[in-house]
Motif scaffolding. Structure first.
Motif, PDB file in Angstrom:
ATOM      1  N   UNK A   4       8.159 -11.523   3.398  1.00 14.92           N
ATOM      2  CA  UNK A   4       6.781 -11.722   3.848  1.00 14.92           C
ATOM      3  C   UNK A   4       5.837 -10.647   3.292  1.00 14.92           C
ATOM      4  N   UNK A   5       6.348  -9.476   3.029  1.00  8.76           N
ATOM      5  CA  UNK A   5       5.535  -8.431   2.420  1.00  8.76           C
ATOM      6  C   UNK A   5       4.370  -7.961   3.263  1.00  8.76           C
ATOM      7  N   UNK A   6       4.499  -8.015   4.587  1.00  6.62           N
ATOM      8  CA  UNK A   6       3.372  -7.703   5.473  1.00  6.62           C
ATOM      9  C   UNK A   6       2.775  -6.328   5.180  1.00  6.62           C
ATOM     10  N   UNK A   7       3.614  -5.312   5.188  1.00  4.77           N
ATOM     11  CA  UNK A   7       3.129  -3.947   4.957  1.00  4.77           C
ATOM     12  C   UNK A   7       2.732  -3.755   3.502  1.00  4.77           C
ATOM     13  N   UNK A   8       3.480  -4.357   2.596  1.00  2.75           N
ATOM     14  CA  UNK A   8       3.164  -4.234   1.171  1.00  2.75           C
ATOM     15  C   UNK A   8       1.763  -4.765   0.873  1.00  2.75           C
ATOM     16  N   UNK A   9       1.404  -5.886   1.483  1.00  2.00           N
ATOM     17  CA  UNK A   9       0.075  -6.449   1.239  1.00  2.00           C
ATOM     18  C   UNK A   9      -1.023  -5.576   1.836  1.00  2.00           C
ATOM     19  N   UNK A  10      -0.748  -4.933   2.960  1.00  2.00           N
ATOM     20  CA  UNK A  10      -1.749  -4.019   3.523  1.00  2.00           C
ATOM     21  C   UNK A  10      -2.046  -2.904   2.532  1.00  2.00           C
ATOM     22  N   UNK A  11      -0.988  -2.308   1.973  1.00  2.00           N
ATOM     23  CA  UNK A  11      -1.185  -1.214   1.024  1.00  2.00           C
ATOM     24  C   UNK A  11      -1.832  -1.696  -0.273  1.00  2.00           C
ATOM     25  N   UNK A  12      -1.493  -2.894  -0.697  1.00  2.00           N
ATOM     26  CA  UNK A  12      -2.021  -3.393  -1.968  1.00  2.00           C
ATOM     27  C   UNK A  12      -3.472  -3.845  -1.850  1.00  2.00           C
ATOM     28  N   UNK A  13      -3.800  -4.583  -0.796  1.00  2.00           N
ATOM     29  CA  UNK A  13      -5.102  -5.231  -0.705  1.00  2.00           C
ATOM     30  C   UNK A  13      -6.053  -4.574   0.288  1.00  2.00           C
ATOM     31  N   UNK A  14      -5.590  -3.542   0.977  1.00  2.00           N
ATOM     32  CA  UNK A  14      -6.400  -2.932   2.016  1.00  2.00           C
ATOM     33  C   UNK A  14      -7.519  -2.037   1.503  1.00  2.00           C
ATOM     34  N   UNK A  15      -8.338  -1.598   2.451  1.00  2.00           N
ATOM     35  CA  UNK A  15      -9.433  -0.674   2.153  1.00  2.00           C
ATOM     36  C   UNK A  15      -9.022   0.738   2.552  1.00  2.00           C
ATOM     37  N   UNK A  16      -8.917   1.664   1.601  1.00  3.89           N
ATOM     38  CA  UNK A  16      -8.523   3.039   1.941  1.00  3.89           C
ATOM     39  C   UNK A  16      -9.504   3.667   2.926  1.00  3.89           C
ATOM     40  N   UNK A  17      -8.939   4.343   3.916  1.00  6.97           N
ATOM     41  CA  UNK A  17      -9.754   5.037   4.910  1.00  6.97           C
ATOM     42  C   UNK A  17      -9.765   6.537   4.669  1.00  6.97           C
ATOM     43  N   UNK A  18      -8.615   7.077   4.324  1.00  2.00           N
ATOM     44  CA  UNK A  18      -8.541   8.501   3.974  1.00  2.00           C
ATOM     45  C   UNK A  18      -7.305   8.756   3.127  1.00  2.00           C
ATOM     46  N   UNK A  19      -7.439   9.709   2.214  1.00  2.00           N
ATOM     47  CA  UNK A  19      -6.337  10.050   1.308  1.00  2.00           C
ATOM     48  C   UNK A  19      -6.554  11.462   0.764  1.00  2.00           C
ATOM     49  N   UNK A  20      -6.446  12.473   1.630  1.00  2.00           N
ATOM     50  CA  UNK A  20      -6.811  13.830   1.223  1.00  2.00           C
ATOM     51  C   UNK A  20      -5.913  14.443   0.155  1.00  2.00           C
ATOM     52  N   UNK A  21      -4.646  13.979   0.053  1.00  6.08           N
ATOM     53  CA  UNK A  21      -3.720  14.608  -0.884  1.00  6.08           C
ATOM     54  C   UNK A  21      -3.146  13.639  -1.917  1.00  6.08           C
TER      55      UNK A  21
END
Length: 241
Positions: free
Chosen positions: A88-105
């Motif tokens: 199903x790739x549920x989490x994979x699709x979140x990471x691929x198609x999602x909107x980044x909220x924060x990524x300090x490092x």
């Protein structure tokens, strides 16, 4: 837009309030695709330091439900592989198609790269035994659907649901495509095969609206034809398999 109702703003406030040590966060699902309604929940994946614990939580924040996918950096490869194994790739699709909220490092950026590689590789295929079992089940559901009396509407509707699910399971596998459940089943089905997927979904709707199982059964036959046709006599399954 009212910031209070903006899902991106709400998701960022949620992460900063509940996970102050987050190493990365991304908003997925309908909210990230601009399809959210006021009642839609928020799907948020959060990267945590290895001192924390991977888990899944459902919370309410600012009056809105949110599903948190919380993963430590060390656990993330195993999480991605398990997600891929479920097809199903549920989490994979979140990471691929999602909107980044924060990524300090830069951890989120690297995680997104790995998720995209996993999605590009596609889900693992069904084993021959799984495929034959699915073919047999779809044949049984289709036969029972056609044999059910129109007056037995509850049985008819239940069999229509089972026929659609099993056909979608087999059709997405045939195309090495990702499958889904709930609202994601029709989306993934149409993405994998728009013609056959539309026939299945239209047939399912015809059963629901008019009590006529013939179009759905015909669409299921189309799927079975890709796999060698209906499977009845001759099917065998090892005990416990």
């Amino acid at each position: 837009m009212n910031a209070q109702a903006d899902p991106v703003v709400q998701a960022l406030r949620l992460v900063t309030s509940r996970c102050p040590g987050a190493l990365g966060a991304i908003l997925g699902g309908s909210a990230a695709q601009g399809r959210a309604t006021p009642a839609s929940d928020l799907d948020v994946a959060v990267l945590l330091p290895d001192s924390d614990t991977s888990r899944r939580e459902v919370v309410r924040h600012d009056g809105r439900l949110a599903e948190l996918f919380l993963h430590t950096l060390a656990d993330l490869p195993e999480v991605f592989e398990g997600d891929r194994a479920r097809r199903r790739g549920t989490v994979l699709f979140i990471y691929d198609q999602g909107l980044p909220l924060l990524d300090p490092h830069g951890h989120l950026s690297r995680a997104r790269h790995r998720a995209r590689a996993a999605l590009a590789a596609g889900p693992p295929p069904l084993t021959p035994a799984e495929r034959e079992r699915g073919r047999y089940l779809l044949t049984c559901f289709m036969d029972d659907l056609l044999d059910t009396r129109p007056a037995d509407r509850y049985e008819q509707l239940s069999l229509a649901d089972a026929t659609l699910r099993e056909a979608a399971h087999l059709l997405t596998d045939h195309h090495t495509a990702w499958t889904g459940i709930g609202k994601w089943l029709p989306r993934r089905l149409l993405s994998a095969d728009s013609a056959r997927g539309s026939a299945l979904l239209g047939g399912h709707r015809t059963v629901a609206e008019h009590g006529d199982p013939a179009p759905l059964a015909a669409a299921a036959e189309q799927v079975l034809a890709l796999l060698g046709g209906p499977l009845r006599e001759g099917y065998a399954q090892r005990w416990g398999g």
